[in-house]
Design a protein around this motif. Structure first.
Motif, PDB file in Angstrom:
ATOM      1  N   UNK A  74      20.714  -0.847  19.641  1.00 41.62           N
ATOM      2  CA  UNK A  74      20.804   0.566  19.924  1.00 41.62           C
ATOM      3  C   UNK A  74      19.598   1.262  19.724  1.00 41.62           C
ATOM      4  N   UNK A  75      19.522   2.217  19.999  1.00 46.58           N
ATOM      5  CA  UNK A  75      18.093   3.253  20.026  1.00 46.58           C
ATOM      6  C   UNK A  75      18.212   3.720  18.285  1.00 46.58           C
ATOM      7  N   UNK A  76      17.076   3.907  17.814  1.00 44.66           N
ATOM      8  CA  UNK A  76      17.045   4.022  16.474  1.00 44.66           C
ATOM      9  C   UNK A  76      17.673   5.506  16.137  1.00 44.66           C
ATOM     10  N   UNK A  77      17.442   6.532  17.034  1.00 46.33           N
ATOM     11  CA  UNK A  77      18.260   7.634  16.716  1.00 46.33           C
ATOM     12  C   UNK A  77      19.734   7.524  16.989  1.00 46.33           C
ATOM     13  N   UNK A  78      20.478   6.808  17.685  1.00 45.01           N
ATOM     14  CA  UNK A  78      21.629   6.734  17.780  1.00 45.01           C
ATOM     15  C   UNK A  78      22.243   5.875  16.365  1.00 45.01           C
ATOM     16  N   UNK A  79      21.331   4.940  15.973  1.00 41.19           N
ATOM     17  CA  UNK A  79      21.706   4.244  14.805  1.00 41.19           C
ATOM     18  C   UNK A  79      21.706   5.143  13.525  1.00 41.19           C
ATOM     19  N   UNK A  80      20.697   6.168  13.494  1.00 48.06           N
ATOM     20  CA  UNK A  80      20.784   7.097  12.367  1.00 48.06           C
ATOM     21  C   UNK A  80      21.838   7.927  12.427  1.00 48.06           C
ATOM     22  N   UNK A  81      22.225   8.245  13.727  1.00 52.22           N
ATOM     23  CA  UNK A  81      23.527   9.014  13.920  1.00 52.22           C
ATOM     24  C   UNK A  81      24.794   8.444  13.289  1.00 52.22           C
ATOM     25  N   UNK A  82      24.868   7.025  13.578  1.00 49.07           N
ATOM     26  CA  UNK A  82      25.894   6.180  13.016  1.00 49.07           C
ATOM     27  C   UNK A  82      25.944   5.989  11.564  1.00 49.07           C
ATOM     28  N   UNK A  83      24.881   5.964  11.037  1.00 45.50           N
ATOM     29  CA  UNK A  83      24.599   5.826   9.562  1.00 45.50           C
ATOM     30  C   UNK A  83      24.895   7.281   8.798  1.00 45.50           C
ATOM     31  N   UNK A  84      24.687   8.268   9.571  1.00 41.46           N
ATOM     32  CA  UNK A  84      24.929   9.503   8.823  1.00 41.46           C
ATOM     33  C   UNK A  84      26.467   9.836   9.011  1.00 41.46           C
ATOM     34  N   UNK A  85      27.195   9.249   9.943  1.00 40.08           N
ATOM     35  CA  UNK A  85      28.556   9.394  10.201  1.00 40.08           C
ATOM     36  C   UNK A  85      29.282   8.594   9.119  1.00 40.08           C
ATOM     37  N   UNK A  86      28.773   7.399   8.982  1.00 36.40           N
ATOM     38  CA  UNK A  86      29.376   6.464   7.881  1.00 36.40           C
ATOM     39  C   UNK A  86      29.520   6.784   6.418  1.00 36.40           C
ATOM     40  N   UNK A  87      28.167   7.482   6.365  1.00 41.59           N
ATOM     41  CA  UNK A  87      28.190   7.932   4.983  1.00 41.59           C
ATOM     42  C   UNK A  87      28.540   9.465   4.628  1.00 41.59           C
ATOM     43  N   UNK A  88      29.272   9.965   5.537  1.00 37.26           N
ATOM     44  CA  UNK A  88      29.552  11.272   5.523  1.00 37.26           C
ATOM     45  C   UNK A  88      30.522  11.513   4.285  1.00 37.26           C
ATOM     46  N   UNK A  89      30.085  12.804   3.526  1.00 40.72           N
ATOM     47  CA  UNK A  89      30.856  13.254   2.551  1.00 40.72           C
ATOM     48  C   UNK A  89      32.204  13.590   2.872  1.00 40.72           C
ATOM     49  N   UNK A  90      33.302  12.875   2.568  1.00 43.96           N
ATOM     50  CA  UNK A  90      34.611  13.387   3.006  1.00 43.96           C
ATOM     51  C   UNK A  90      35.376  14.267   1.933  1.00 43.96           C
ATOM     52  N   UNK A  91      34.561  15.038   1.233  1.00 49.52           N
ATOM     53  CA  UNK A  91      35.227  15.810   0.321  1.00 49.52           C
ATOM     54  C   UNK A  91      35.697  16.942   0.787  1.00 49.52           C
ATOM     55  N   UNK A  92      34.927  17.614   1.953  1.00 51.95           N
ATOM     56  CA  UNK A  92      35.545  18.791   2.916  1.00 51.95           C
ATOM     57  C   UNK A  92      36.775  18.547   3.510  1.00 51.95           C
ATOM     58  N   UNK A  93      36.677  17.233   3.929  1.00 45.80           N
ATOM     59  CA  UNK A  93      37.979  16.869   4.747  1.00 45.80           C
ATOM     60  C   UNK A  93      39.305  16.666   3.861  1.00 45.80           C
ATOM     61  N   UNK A  94      38.959  16.040   2.955  1.00 41.27           N
ATOM     62  CA  UNK A  94      40.055  15.945   1.899  1.00 41.27           C
ATOM     63  C   UNK A  94      40.681  17.028   1.347  1.00 41.27           C
ATOM     64  N   UNK A  95      39.725  18.092   1.071  1.00 45.07           N
ATOM     65  CA  UNK A  95      40.159  19.226   0.431  1.00 45.07           C
ATOM     66  C   UNK A  95      40.969  20.159   1.568  1.00 45.07           C
ATOM     67  N   UNK A  96      40.657  20.181   2.824  1.00 40.42           N
ATOM     68  CA  UNK A  96      41.472  20.934   3.808  1.00 40.42           C
ATOM     69  C   UNK A  96      42.740  20.151   3.979  1.00 40.42           C
ATOM     70  N   UNK A  97      42.923  18.814   3.992  1.00 43.36           N
ATOM     71  CA  UNK A  97      44.075  18.067   3.802  1.00 43.36           C
ATOM     72  C   UNK A  97      45.120  18.357   2.914  1.00 43.36           C
ATOM     73  N   UNK A  98      44.431  18.763   1.580  1.00 40.21           N
ATOM     74  CA  UNK A  98      45.178  19.068   0.667  1.00 40.21           C
ATOM     75  C   UNK A  98      45.983  20.581   0.702  1.00 40.21           C
ATOM     76  N   UNK A  99      45.307  21.286   1.372  1.00 36.67           N
ATOM     77  CA  UNK A  99      45.957  22.585   1.577  1.00 36.67           C
ATOM     78  C   UNK A  99      47.417  22.554   2.317  1.00 36.67           C
TER      79      UNK A  99
END
Length: 99
Positions: A74-99
């Motif tokens: 894949x293109x290097x920019x696409x790979x960069x997006x995948x890495x950013x997605x996979x290493x995303x901080x899920x704290x916001x998502x988990x906080x929203x789910x707890x509400x």
């Protein structure tokens, strides 16, 4: 006699076998398209898109983007997006789910 019947039936059997073999090998020699393979797998309950995305996310979590791009083609920019997605901080998502 039996030997008298063999020449009558033999050419027919050879012709039938040849026709079946040609059809079989013609089918095998033609590569299946990505779309065709996806549809066949989906019919058997194997969801290709979600499996592909899960595999890419797992790779992206373990590999740096330049290596991911090289390994997958894949293109290097696409790979960069995948890495950013996979290493995303899920704290916001988990906080929203707890509400």
């Amino acid at each position: 006699t039996r030997s008298a019947r063999i020449p009558d039936t033999l050419p027919t059997k050879i012709a039938e076998h040849k026709t079946r073999s040609q059809t079989h090998f013609e089918t095998i020699s033609k590569p299946i398209s990505t779309h065709g393979m996806t549809q066949k797998l989906n019919r058997h309950g194997i969801m290709v898109r979600s499996a592909r995305n899960s595999a890419l996310a797992a790779l992206a979590a373990d590999l740096p983007s330049p290596i991911l791009a090289d390994v997958t083609g894949m293109h290097r920019h696409t790979a960069l997006r995948w890495v950013a997605y996979a290493r995303r901080d899920w704290a916001e998502y988990l906080a929203a789910r707890m509400e």
